[in-house]
Write an enzyme that holds these catalytic residues in place. Structure first.
Site, PDB file in Angstrom:
ATOM      1  N   GLY A  14       0.978  -1.285  -0.028  1.00 62.12           N
ATOM      2  CA  GLY A  14      -0.047  -0.012  -0.146  1.00 62.12           C
ATOM      3  C   GLY A  14       0.787   1.142   0.080  1.00 62.12           C
ATOM      4  N   SER A 111      -8.029   0.304  12.614  1.00 64.66           N
ATOM      5  CA  SER A 111      -8.548   1.515  12.589  1.00 64.66           C
ATOM      6  C   SER A 111      -9.663   1.754  13.690  1.00 64.66           C
ATOM      7  CB  SER A 111      -9.453   1.600  11.143  1.00 64.66           C
ATOM      8  OG  SER A 111     -10.438   2.808  11.578  1.00 64.66           O
ATOM      9  N   SER A 112      -9.507   2.997  14.307  1.00 68.24           N
ATOM     10  CA  SER A 112     -10.150   3.269  15.579  1.00 68.24           C
ATOM     11  C   SER A 112     -11.695   3.023  15.570  1.00 68.24           C
ATOM     12  CB  SER A 112     -10.167   4.480  16.079  1.00 68.24           C
ATOM     13  OG  SER A 112     -10.471   5.792  15.362  1.00 68.24           O
ATOM     14  N   CYS A 113     -12.494   2.759  14.082  1.00 66.36           N
ATOM     15  CA  CYS A 113     -13.710   2.783  14.119  1.00 66.36           C
ATOM     16  C   CYS A 113     -14.183   1.224  14.385  1.00 66.36           C
ATOM     17  CB  CYS A 113     -14.202   2.939  12.526  1.00 66.36           C
ATOM     18  SG  CYS A 113     -13.485   1.819  11.391  1.00 66.36           S
ATOM     19  N   TYR A 140     -16.436  -2.158   6.705  1.00 64.77           N
ATOM     20  CA  TYR A 140     -15.048  -1.935   6.775  1.00 64.77           C
ATOM     21  C   TYR A 140     -14.586  -2.400   8.304  1.00 64.77           C
ATOM     22  CZ  TYR A 140     -10.868   1.084   7.333  1.00 64.77           C
ATOM     23  OH  TYR A 140      -9.530   1.343   6.891  1.00 64.77           O
ATOM     24  N   LYS A 144     -11.545  -5.125   9.485  1.00 65.97           N
ATOM     25  CA  LYS A 144     -10.516  -4.572  10.083  1.00 65.97           C
ATOM     26  C   LYS A 144     -10.421  -5.697  11.125  1.00 65.97           C
ATOM     27  CE  LYS A 144      -8.191  -1.504   7.991  1.00 65.97           C
ATOM     28  NZ  LYS A 144      -6.908  -1.731   7.540  1.00 65.97           N
ATOM     29  N   HIS A 183     -11.826  11.761   4.044  1.00 63.86           N
ATOM     30  CA  HIS A 183     -12.226  12.193   5.437  1.00 63.86           C
ATOM     31  C   HIS A 183     -12.275  13.490   5.624  1.00 63.86           C
ATOM     32  CE1 HIS A 183     -10.404   8.244   5.359  1.00 63.86           C
ATOM     33  NE2 HIS A 183     -11.266   7.891   6.351  1.00 63.86           N
ATOM     34  N   ARG A 213     -13.477  13.816  16.818  1.00 59.55           N
ATOM     35  CA  ARG A 213     -12.652  13.223  16.469  1.00 59.55           C
ATOM     36  C   ARG A 213     -11.078  13.292  16.977  1.00 59.55           C
ATOM     37  NH1 ARG A 213     -16.428  10.822  15.415  1.00 59.55           N
ATOM     38  NH2 ARG A 213     -17.186  10.053  13.181  1.00 59.55           N
TER      39      ARG A 213
HETATM   40  O1  GFB Z   1     -13.715  11.817   8.340  1.00 59.16           O
HETATM   41  P1  GFB Z   1     -14.739  11.059   8.310  1.00 59.16           P
HETATM   42  O2  GFB Z   1     -15.466  11.193   6.759  1.00 59.16           O
HETATM   43  O3  GFB Z   1     -14.882   9.962   9.132  1.00 59.16           O
HETATM   44  O4  GFB Z   1     -15.924  12.033   8.949  1.00 59.16           O
HETATM   45  P2  GFB Z   1     -15.306   9.274  10.392  1.00 59.16           P
HETATM   46  C1  GFB Z   1     -15.834  12.477  10.143  1.00 59.16           C
HETATM   47  C2  GFB Z   1     -16.872  13.578  10.413  1.00 59.16           C
HETATM   48  O5  GFB Z   1     -16.942  14.752   9.949  1.00 59.16           O
HETATM   49  C3  GFB Z   1     -18.284  12.843  10.312  1.00 59.16           C
HETATM   50  C4  GFB Z   1     -18.126  15.134   9.440  1.00 59.16           C
HETATM   51  O6  GFB Z   1     -19.103  13.492  11.360  1.00 59.16           O
HETATM   52  C5  GFB Z   1     -18.937  13.789   8.971  1.00 59.16           C
HETATM   53  O7  GFB Z   1     -20.305  14.033   8.911  1.00 59.16           O
HETATM   54  N1  GFB Z   1     -17.824  16.088   8.266  1.00 59.16           N
HETATM   55  C6  GFB Z   1     -18.273  17.179   8.018  1.00 59.16           C
HETATM   56  C7  GFB Z   1     -17.417  15.568   7.153  1.00 59.16           C
HETATM   57  N2  GFB Z   1     -18.004  17.796   6.888  1.00 59.16           N
HETATM   58  C8  GFB Z   1     -17.336  16.724   6.022  1.00 59.16           C
HETATM   59  C9  GFB Z   1     -17.011  16.542   4.677  1.00 59.16           C
HETATM   60  O8  GFB Z   1     -16.936  17.658   4.081  1.00 59.16           O
HETATM   61  N3  GFB Z   1     -16.554  15.448   4.352  1.00 59.16           N
HETATM   62  C10 GFB Z   1     -16.501  14.155   5.355  1.00 59.16           C
HETATM   63  N4  GFB Z   1     -16.083  13.140   4.828  1.00 59.16           N
HETATM   64  N5  GFB Z   1     -16.817  14.400   6.495  1.00 59.16           N
HETATM   65  C11 GFB Z   1     -14.642   7.057   8.654  1.00 59.16           C
HETATM   66  C12 GFB Z   1     -15.047   5.764   8.869  1.00 59.16           C
HETATM   67  O9  GFB Z   1     -15.321   7.597   9.654  1.00 59.16           O
HETATM   68  O10 GFB Z   1     -13.197   7.292   9.229  1.00 59.16           O
HETATM   69  C13 GFB Z   1     -13.815   4.645   8.552  1.00 59.16           C
HETATM   70  O11 GFB Z   1     -16.127   5.732   7.926  1.00 59.16           O
HETATM   71  C14 GFB Z   1     -12.453   5.032   8.976  1.00 59.16           C
HETATM   72  O12 GFB Z   1     -14.383   3.465   8.932  1.00 59.16           O
HETATM   73  C15 GFB Z   1     -12.151   6.444   8.890  1.00 59.16           C
HETATM   74  O13 GFB Z   1     -12.633   4.659  10.430  1.00 59.16           O
HETATM   75  C16 GFB Z   1     -11.048   6.895   9.640  1.00 59.16           C
HETATM   76  O14 GFB Z   1     -14.365   9.068  11.330  1.00 59.16           O
HETATM   77  O15 GFB Z   1     -16.686   9.405  10.635  1.00 59.16           O
END
Ligand code: GFB
Length: 316
Positions: A14, A111-113, A140, A144, A183, A213
Site C-alpha cells: 500500500g 482503525s479506531s472505527c 469496513y 479490519k 475524510h 474526532r
Molecule cells: O472523516 P470522516 O469522513 O470519517 O467524518 P469518520 C468525520 C466527521 O466529519 C463526520 C463530518 O461526522 C462527518 O459527517 N464531516 C463534516 C465531514 N464535513 C465533512 C466533509 O466534508 N467530508 C467528510 N468526509 N466528513 C470514517 C469511517 O469515519 O473514518 C472509516 O467511515 C474509518 O471506517 C475512517 O474509520 C478513519 O471518522 O466518521
C-alpha cells in the site's frame, strides 16, 4: 536481519496511499535500501496466487500491511461491498503469504472505527468486540477486526510474529482530497480553499458538528509504526493516537481560520454524523515511550501547503 540493518528487505503493502507513502518516506530517511513495493497493476493483493508468487520472488523479511480500500464516512456508506470484500481479501492474502514465506515480522494496521459505537471513552484495547459497531462503517470495521484476528490466529497456531496497531483518524501529505470519498480534514481544506478562490464566504460542513474526532499526522503514525515494529511483539493490538480530540465544529473552525478566515459554516444535517466519539486510550503506547510530535494547527497548515503544491491547480 534486524530492523536496524539498512539492507533488510522490507515490504510496504500500500505504498501509494496516505499511510504507506509516509512509511516509505520514514524508512528512506533512516537509510533503508531494500524497500519493496508493488503497484496495483503489478500485483492484485486480492489474488492469493499472485501474492504468493510475489512473496516467493521477493522474500521480504518485514511487512508493513497498510494496503486497503479506505475512505471517509460517505464512501463507507455508499460502497460497503468494496470496503468489506477488498479489505478482507487483502488482509488474508498478505498475512497468509507472510506465514508461508517466513516473514520475520508483520505489522497490520486496523482503525479506531473497529471499537463499538457506544464504547466508553477513551477506548482501551480491551474494549474491542464489547458491543455493536457504528452502522456507517460496519463492513469496513468487520474486515479490519478480521485482520486483527488473522494476525492473532497465525501467531497462536504457527508462532508468527504478526502484530496489530490501531491508528486513530489520520491526515497529511498524499491524503485523498476528493469530496465524495475523503475524510473530513482534507475535505474541509479543499472546501475552504475553493470558497476562498471563488470569493464565497459560506462553506457546507456535513452533519451536526457535534461528533468528536482524534486526529494524528501521518508522519507521526509512520514513526509509531517503526517504533511498534521494534518494541511490540504481543498478540494484543496497540492503539496509536494523540490522546486528544475535538468536535467537528472546532475542527472546521480551525481549518477555516487557517485557509479562509472570513468564511461562515453552514451545516448539512442530511449527511451522517457517524460515531459520536472515538478517542483512543494511548496509555499502552505512552508507557512504552512513544508520543506524537505534530500539533494539529501545525499539521493542518503543512497539509494545506501540500494541497496547494499538488492539487490547487485542479481544485479551484
Ligand atoms: O472523516 P470522516 O469522513 O470519517 O467524518 P469518520 C468525520 C466527521 O466529519 C463526520 C463530518 O461526522 C462527518 O459527517 N464531516 C463534516 C465531514 N464535513 C465533512 C466533509 O466534508 N467530508 C467528510 N468526509 N466528513 C470514517 C469511517 O469515519 O473514518 C472509516 O467511515 C474509518 O471506517 C475512517 O474509520 C478513519 O471518522 O466518521
Amino acid at each position: 536481519m534486524a530492523l536496524s540493518n539498512p539492507k533488510v528487505r522490507i515490504y510496504v503493502a500500500g505504498h501509494r496511499g496516505l499511510v504507506g507513502s509516509a512509511i516509505v518516506r520514514r524508512l528512506e530517511r533512516e537509510g533503508f535500501t531494500n524497500i519493496l513495493t508493488a503497484t496495483r497493476d503489478q500485483l492484485d493483493l486480492r489474488d492469493q496466487a499472485a501474492v504468493n508468487d510475489w512473496f516467493r520472488a521477493n522474500r521480504p523479511e518485514y511487512v508493513f500491511l497498510v494496503a486497503g480500500t479506505v475512505g471517509g464516512i460517505w464512501a463507507n456508506t455508499t460502497r460497503p461491498a468494496e470496503f468489506i470484500y477488498d479489505n478482507m481479501m487483502i488482509h488474508a492474502t498478505v498475512v497468509h503469504a507472510a506465514h508461508r514465506f517466513d516473514v520475520g515480522k508483520l505489522l497490520y494496521l486496523g482503525s479506531s472505527c473497529i471499537y463499538p459505537r457506544n464504547c466508553p471513552q477513551p477506548m482501551k484495547e480491551a474494549y474491542l468486540l464489547g458491543g455493536p459497531l457504528e452502522p456507517t462503517n460496519e463492513p469496513y470495521a468487520i474486515a479490519k477486526i478480521a485482520g486483527i484476528k488473522l494476525c492473532q490466529a497465525y501467531r497462536r497456531q504457527y508462532g508468527s510474529s504478526f502484530i496489530s496497531a490501531i491508528p486513530t483518524n489520520l491526515y497529511g501529505p498524499n491524503d485523498n482530497f476528493d469530496l465524495e470519498s475523503s475524510h473530513v480534514l482534507p475535505a474541509l481544506i479543499r472546501k475552504f480553499h475553493e470558497a476562498r478562490i471563488a470569493g464565497r464566504n459560506e462553506v457546507i460542513v456535513w452533519g451536526s458538528g457535534s461528533p468528536r474526532r482524534e486526529l494524528l499526522h501521518v508522519d507521526d503514525l509512520a514513526d509509531a509504526c517503526l517504533f511498534v515494529m521494534r518494541n511490540w511483539d504481543e498478540e494484543d493490538h496497540i492503539n496509536v493516537g494523540t490522546g486528544e480530540d475535538l468536535s467537528i465544529r472546532e475542527l472546521a473552525e480551525k481549518i477555516r481560520d487557517i485557509v479562509h478566515p472570513p468564511a461562515r459554516l453552514v451545516w448539512d444535517t442530511t449527511k451522517p454524523d457517524g460515531m459520536p466519539r472515538k478517542l483512543l486510550d494511548v496509555t499502552r503506547l505512552h508507557d512504552l515511550g512513544w508520543r506524537h510530535s505534530t500539533g494539529l494547527e501545525e499539521g493542518i497548515a503543512s497539509t494545506y501547503r501540500w494541497f496547494l503544491e499538488h492539487h490547487a491547480g485542479t481544485a479551484g
